[in-house]
Design a protein around this motif. Structure first.
Motif, PDB file in Angstrom:
ATOM      1  N   ILE A 100     -15.357  30.749  -3.129  1.00  0.00           N
ATOM      2  CA  ILE A 100     -13.889  30.728  -3.183  1.00  0.00           C
ATOM      3  C   ILE A 100     -13.461  29.369  -2.620  1.00  0.00           C
ATOM      4  CG2 ILE A 100     -11.772  31.837  -2.390  1.00  0.00           C
ATOM      5  CD1 ILE A 100     -13.359  34.409  -1.979  1.00  0.00           C
ATOM      6  N   PRO A 101     -12.684  28.570  -3.374  1.00  0.00           N
ATOM      7  CA  PRO A 101     -12.344  27.231  -2.887  1.00  0.00           C
ATOM      8  C   PRO A 101     -11.709  27.268  -1.485  1.00  0.00           C
ATOM      9  CG  PRO A 101     -11.603  27.492  -5.155  1.00  0.00           C
ATOM     10  CD  PRO A 101     -12.112  28.827  -4.704  1.00  0.00           C
ATOM     11  N   THR A 102     -12.113  26.330  -0.635  1.00  0.00           N
ATOM     12  CA  THR A 102     -11.589  26.302   0.733  1.00  0.00           C
ATOM     13  C   THR A 102     -10.097  25.996   0.756  1.00  0.00           C
ATOM     14  OG1 THR A 102     -12.212  24.002   0.849  1.00  0.00           O
ATOM     15  CG2 THR A 102     -13.765  25.581   1.760  1.00  0.00           C
ATOM     16  N   THR A 103      -9.573  25.470  -0.359  1.00  0.00           N
ATOM     17  CA  THR A 103      -8.148  25.132  -0.416  1.00  0.00           C
ATOM     18  C   THR A 103      -7.289  26.313  -0.873  1.00  0.00           C
ATOM     19  OG1 THR A 103      -8.584  24.303  -2.623  1.00  0.00           O
ATOM     20  CG2 THR A 103      -8.497  22.683  -0.869  1.00  0.00           C
ATOM     21  N   PHE A 104      -7.829  27.521  -0.887  1.00  0.00           N
ATOM     22  CA  PHE A 104      -7.072  28.664  -1.391  1.00  0.00           C
ATOM     23  C   PHE A 104      -5.775  28.879  -0.620  1.00  0.00           C
ATOM     24  CE2 PHE A 104      -7.128  32.391  -4.102  1.00  0.00           C
ATOM     25  CZ  PHE A 104      -7.943  31.939  -5.115  1.00  0.00           C
ATOM     26  N   GLY A 105      -5.776  28.479   0.639  1.00  0.00           N
ATOM     27  CA  GLY A 105      -4.594  28.635   1.469  1.00  0.00           C
ATOM     28  C   GLY A 105      -3.419  27.786   1.016  1.00  0.00           C
ATOM     29  N   ASP A 106      -3.640  26.865   0.072  1.00  0.00           N
ATOM     30  CA  ASP A 106      -2.524  26.075  -0.466  1.00  0.00           C
ATOM     31  C   ASP A 106      -1.609  26.918  -1.335  1.00  0.00           C
ATOM     32  OD1 ASP A 106      -3.777  24.030   0.807  1.00  0.00           O
ATOM     33  OD2 ASP A 106      -4.450  22.991  -1.008  1.00  0.00           O
ATOM     34  N   LEU A 107      -2.083  28.090  -1.730  1.00  0.00           N
ATOM     35  CA  LEU A 107      -1.272  28.990  -2.563  1.00  0.00           C
ATOM     36  C   LEU A 107      -0.312  29.765  -1.661  1.00  0.00           C
ATOM     37  CD1 LEU A 107      -4.141  30.330  -4.859  1.00  0.00           C
ATOM     38  CD2 LEU A 107      -2.331  28.761  -5.526  1.00  0.00           C
ATOM     39  N   THR A 108       0.683  29.066  -1.146  1.00  0.00           N
ATOM     40  CA  THR A 108       1.502  29.662  -0.084  1.00  0.00           C
ATOM     41  C   THR A 108       2.461  30.743  -0.572  1.00  0.00           C
ATOM     42  OG1 THR A 108       2.993  27.805  -0.350  1.00  0.00           O
ATOM     43  CG2 THR A 108       1.425  27.677   1.467  1.00  0.00           C
ATOM     44  N   ALA A 109       2.671  30.854  -1.883  1.00  0.00           N
ATOM     45  CA  ALA A 109       3.578  31.895  -2.390  1.00  0.00           C
ATOM     46  C   ALA A 109       2.836  33.185  -2.748  1.00  0.00           C
ATOM     47  CB  ALA A 109       4.327  31.384  -3.611  1.00  0.00           C
ATOM     48  N   LEU A 110       1.519  33.153  -2.602  1.00  0.00           N
ATOM     49  CA  LEU A 110       0.690  34.254  -3.087  1.00  0.00           C
ATOM     50  C   LEU A 110       0.993  35.586  -2.395  1.00  0.00           C
ATOM     51  CD1 LEU A 110      -1.546  34.219  -5.211  1.00  0.00           C
ATOM     52  CD2 LEU A 110      -3.216  33.985  -3.376  1.00  0.00           C
ATOM     53  N   SER A 163      -8.235  23.037  -9.043  1.00  0.00           N
ATOM     54  CA  SER A 163      -6.880  22.812  -9.565  1.00  0.00           C
ATOM     55  C   SER A 163      -6.030  24.079  -9.507  1.00  0.00           C
ATOM     56  CB  SER A 163      -6.960  22.312 -11.004  1.00  0.00           C
ATOM     57  OG  SER A 163      -7.663  23.248 -11.801  1.00  0.00           O
ATOM     58  N   LEU A 164      -6.677  25.218  -9.567  1.00  0.00           N
ATOM     59  CA  LEU A 164      -5.927  26.483  -9.520  1.00  0.00           C
ATOM     60  C   LEU A 164      -5.191  26.634  -8.187  1.00  0.00           C
ATOM     61  CD1 LEU A 164      -5.452  29.197 -11.029  1.00  0.00           C
ATOM     62  CD2 LEU A 164      -7.472  30.072  -9.898  1.00  0.00           C
ATOM     63  N   THR A 165      -5.757  26.084  -7.137  1.00  0.00           N
ATOM     64  CA  THR A 165      -5.152  26.262  -5.815  1.00  0.00           C
ATOM     65  C   THR A 165      -3.978  25.317  -5.578  1.00  0.00           C
ATOM     66  OG1 THR A 165      -6.628  24.717  -4.680  1.00  0.00           O
ATOM     67  CG2 THR A 165      -7.394  26.985  -4.912  1.00  0.00           C
ATOM     68  N   ARG A 166      -3.618  24.544  -6.599  1.00  0.00           N
ATOM     69  CA  ARG A 166      -2.444  23.674  -6.461  1.00  0.00           C
ATOM     70  C   ARG A 166      -1.170  24.323  -6.994  1.00  0.00           C
ATOM     71  NH1 ARG A 166      -5.559  19.508  -9.097  1.00  0.00           N
ATOM     72  NH2 ARG A 166      -7.196  19.053  -7.581  1.00  0.00           N
ATOM     73  N   LEU A 167      -1.276  25.558  -7.463  1.00  0.00           N
ATOM     74  CA  LEU A 167      -0.105  26.216  -8.050  1.00  0.00           C
ATOM     75  C   LEU A 167       0.748  26.833  -6.950  1.00  0.00           C
ATOM     76  CD1 LEU A 167      -1.884  27.899 -11.077  1.00  0.00           C
ATOM     77  CD2 LEU A 167      -0.541  25.799 -11.036  1.00  0.00           C
ATOM     78  N   GLU A 168       1.654  26.016  -6.427  1.00  0.00           N
ATOM     79  CA  GLU A 168       2.378  26.477  -5.238  1.00  0.00           C
ATOM     80  C   GLU A 168       3.411  27.556  -5.522  1.00  0.00           C
ATOM     81  OE1 GLU A 168       5.505  22.770  -5.022  1.00  0.00           O
ATOM     82  OE2 GLU A 168       3.694  22.704  -3.784  1.00  0.00           O
ATOM     83  N   ASN A 169       3.674  27.859  -6.809  1.00  0.00           N
ATOM     84  CA  ASN A 169       4.603  28.950  -7.139  1.00  0.00           C
ATOM     85  C   ASN A 169       3.887  30.255  -7.468  1.00  0.00           C
ATOM     86  OD1 ASN A 169       7.030  27.303  -7.061  1.00  0.00           O
ATOM     87  ND2 ASN A 169       6.210  26.322  -8.887  1.00  0.00           N
ATOM     88  N   LEU A 170       2.568  30.228  -7.410  1.00  0.00           N
ATOM     89  CA  LEU A 170       1.805  31.394  -7.856  1.00  0.00           C
ATOM     90  C   LEU A 170       1.982  32.592  -6.903  1.00  0.00           C
ATOM     91  CD1 LEU A 170      -0.075  32.002 -10.225  1.00  0.00           C
ATOM     92  CD2 LEU A 170      -2.011  31.465  -8.749  1.00  0.00           C
ATOM     93  N   VAL A 171       2.403  33.722  -7.475  1.00  0.00           N
ATOM     94  CA  VAL A 171       2.646  34.930  -6.677  1.00  0.00           C
ATOM     95  C   VAL A 171       1.541  35.973  -6.909  1.00  0.00           C
ATOM     96  CG1 VAL A 171       4.305  36.796  -6.225  1.00  0.00           C
ATOM     97  CG2 VAL A 171       5.135  34.504  -6.766  1.00  0.00           C
ATOM     98  N   HIS A 172       1.153  36.127  -8.184  1.00  0.00           N
ATOM     99  CA  HIS A 172       0.110  37.103  -8.523  1.00  0.00           C
ATOM    100  C   HIS A 172      -1.065  36.395  -9.179  1.00  0.00           C
ATOM    101  CE1 HIS A 172       2.839  40.387  -7.727  1.00  0.00           C
ATOM    102  NE2 HIS A 172       3.734  39.836  -8.520  1.00  0.00           N
TER     103      HIS A 172
END
Ligand SMILES: *[C@@H]1O[C@H](CO)[C@@H](O)[C@H](O)[C@H]1NC(C)=O
Ligand SMILES: *[C@@H]1O[C@H](CO)[C@@H](O)[C@H](O)[C@H]1NC(C)=O
Ligand SMILES: *[C@@H]1O[C@H](CO)[C@@H](O)[C@H](O)[C@H]1NC(C)=O
Ligand SMILES: *[C@@H]1O[C@H](CO)[C@@H](O)[C@H](O)[C@H]1NC(C)=O
Ligand SMILES: *[C@@H]1O[C@H](CO)[C@@H](O)[C@H](O)[C@H]1NC(C)=O
Ligand SMILES: *[C@@H]1O[C@H](CO)[C@@H](O)[C@H](O)[C@H]1NC(C)=O
Ligand SMILES: *[C@@H]1O[C@H](CO)[C@@H](O)[C@H](O)[C@H]1NC(C)=O
Ligand SMILES: *[C@@H]1O[C@H](CO)[C@@H](O)[C@H](O)[C@H]1NC(C)=O
Ligand SMILES: *[C@@H]1O[C@H](CO)[C@@H](O)[C@H](O)[C@H]1NC(C)=O
Ligand SMILES: *[C@@H]1O[C@H](CO)[C@@H](O)[C@H](O)[C@H]1NC(C)=O
Ligand SMILES: *[C@@H]1O[C@H](CO)[C@@H](O)[C@H](O)[C@H]1NC(C)=O
Ligand SMILES: *[C@@H]1O[C@H](CO)[C@@H](O)[C@H](O)[C@H]1NC(C)=O
Length: 445
Positions: A264-274, A243-252
């Protein structure tokens, strides 16, 4: 003869100005004298020639204070000096305040208590009077927390507590339901986990619960508008939830120095603002997810001190914004897929203590210091990783002997050159003066 007094003045003037030039060059311009400046005192000229900063003082009102008298009393009860109007004095050493502009009395909007003595006590009456605050910050204030009145918590948007308020509990923090910016650091929090604190906060944008000895697991539910999560330096365990990797506004995102395990979840790349990611100093295993290639703005990637394995993905080299890369103390293997251009671009690059990792010396030169061994023709580390390789053949004159290992340590200040310049100017003015005086004495004879 009659010329002498004015000449003497001239000489003195020259001396003074050259001294001023020297002093202004050798000292950085530390203009902000953080004294509690009384409202109008044009005196106290500092012996510095730097242009004195124009203090943007407002037209000083003649009345003693514009602040609501109830709030004034509350500040007094917190040992905050109020002899100067708290709404108009420049930020004070121990407190900083901002006020609204309502009439006849102004109200406090923010209050920062720092370095307060431990005999200060919070009272319910004082906090009730301060309910117009939307920001309250405690920095190095080791006082006892009390329950905040609902008048205050309903307006509070920013709560900061760094090394203050002794011990806090998750329940105490969970009452701050309307905050959007929560920082609690270097104070222990007793709670079953972060969820009990965060679940009640419906407007949360930024959460920083670092170095609080917080235990438990990472929350399964996160507020979708979060831009910053810093839970570093705690005792959090278990896996990183998908669920953490669904935060599309996450910068830090900083989860370093915990006891997280799993992959490390394979969906980490969903964090496109990181932009900044640290998962360092945990017990994470598995490999770096390929999906991370889809995070265009990644600037800071710290995966050091885990048990990550697999090869280092080549896509990292294509991350245009990357400045900081730490992959040290893991179990990566294979050939390092980076070229010299990329490595030189990084400000910090750490790779040591990956005993099965090696670098291609035909592309990176034979004597680079990356903390890993060069590869043999099978792509395996050439020498056993006995540390301190190449430290004794440093004195070589080989042109490809480039040290990449300290790329992070290249921040040198340009202070010395200023001093040299100052001394040079000073000396030349003295020489000039001597010549001037000699000439004078000759012509006046
Ligand atoms: C000086 O004070 C101004 C206004 O308070 C502030 O914006 C600035 O950052 C300060 N500079 C230094 C060097 O402290
Ligand atoms: C608080 O004290 C520390 C050291 O004791 C000092 O470095 C810091 O500047 C002080 N902070 C304020 C806001 O006065
Ligand atoms: C949060 O703020 C709203 C209005 O801004 C208020 O109605 C509500 O009571 C507040 N919640 C709490 C728990 O204080
Ligand atoms: C966290 O716990 C350790 C001991 O387990 C202690 O030394 C440290 O001071 C604690 N940190 C805080 C912020 O209370
Ligand atoms: C969290 O708070 C600590 C203490 O103020 C600070 O050092 C750290 O930089 C903050 N983290 C983020 C991500 O801003
Ligand atoms: C997230 O932020 C947007 C824009 O600021 C806002 O419209 C939305 O209601 C927020 N979502 C939640 C769940 O608060
Ligand atoms: C992760 O840690 C938990 C306890 O903290 C443990 O039960 C679990 O087996 C660990 N998982 C792995 C993959 O090591
Ligand atoms: C994460 O937190 C640690 C310690 O709190 C800090 O040293 C580190 O710089 C942070 N990393 C990022 C990417 O913010
Ligand atoms: C990496 O580690 C995981 C779990 O620790 C293991 O299942 C896997 O086989 C390892 N992969 C490689 C290539 O060593
Ligand atoms: C993010 O990373 C950059 C590059 O390392 C660093 O300069 C910056 O301070 C970091 N920001 C935070 C909030 O940690
Ligand atoms: C190094 O890699 C970057 C990114 O893949 C590429 O653009 C560049 O041309 C390469 N440089 C050399 C000298 O091969
Ligand atoms: C690996 O780390 C340990 C301590 O963490 C250190 O003593 C050792 O020299 C390191 N080895 C290499 C090859 O860097």
């Amino acid at each position: 003869m009659a010329l002498q007094p004015p000449l003497l003045h001239l000489v003195l003037l020259l001396l003074l100005s050259s001294a001023a030039v020297i002093s202004s060059l050798s000292h950085p311009p530390t203009t902000n004298v953080t004294t509690i400046s009384p409202t109008h005192s044009p005196s106290a000229p500092t012996p510095s020639s730097t242009p004195t900063p124009k203090t943007p003082t407002k037209p000083v009102s003649t009345s003693a204070s514009t602040l609501d008298p109830k709030q004034l009393r509350a500040l007094q009860s917190l040992n905050i000096p109020t002899s100067k109007d708290p709404c108009s004095v420049r930020p004070h050493i121990f407190t900083a305040t901002t006020c609204d502009s309502s009439k006849p009395f102004r109200h406090l909007l923010s209050l920062t208590l720092s370095n307060c003595s431990d005999d200060v006590t919070l009272s319910l009456t004082a906090l009730k009077s301060l309910s117009t605050l939307n920001t309250i910050q405690f920095i190095n204030c080791p006082i006892s927390p009390i329950r905040f009145p609902s008048e205050l918590t309903s307006n509070l948007r920013t709560f900061t507590c760094v090394n203050s308020l002794n011990k806090l509990t998750g329940i105490w923090l969970s009452r701050l339901q309307n905050v959007s910016d929560l920082t609690v650091s270097q104070v222990s929090i007793t709670a079953s986990g972060p969820s009990i604190i965060l679940n009640s906060m419906k407007f949360l944008h930024s959460v920083n619960l670092s170095h609080t000895n917080l235990t438990g697991y990472l929350p399964k539910h996160w507020h979708p508008n979060l831009t910053t999560i810093d839970l570093s330096g705690n005792k959090l365990k278990g896996k990183i939830p998908l669920s953490l990797t669904r935060l599309e506004n996450l910068v830090h995102l900083n989860l370093s120095s915990n006891s997280l395990n799993g992959t490390i979840p394979t969906t980490f790349g969903d964090l496109t603002a990181l932009q900044n990611l640290s998962l360092a100093s945990n017990s994470l295993s598995g490999s770096i997810p390929e999906s991370l290639a889809a995070v265009p703005g990644l600037m800071h990637l710290d995966l050091g001190s885990n048990q990550l394995n697999g090869t280092i993905p080549k896509f990292i080299q294509d991350m245009k914004k990357l400045k900081y890369l730490n992959l040290e103390k893991n179990s990566f293997h294979g050939v390092l897929p980076f070229n010299a251009t990329f490595i030189k671009r990084l400000e910090v690059f750490k790779l040591g203590n990956n005993s099965n990792l090696c670098y291609n010396h035909s592309t990176l030169g034979s004597k680079v210091k990356l903390g890993i061994a060069p590869c043999d023709k099978h792509g395996l580390p050439m020498s056993p990783p006995s540390a301190k390789d190449s430290s004794d053949n440093d004195s070589s004159d080989s042109s490809d002997d480039e040290d990449y290992s300290n790329v992070g340590e290249k921040h040198h200040s340009h202070g010395p050159s200023k001093i040299v310049l100052g001394v040079a100017i000073g000396l030349s003015s003295i020489v000039f003066l001597i010549v001037f005086l000699v000439l004078l004495s000759k012509c006046c004879k």
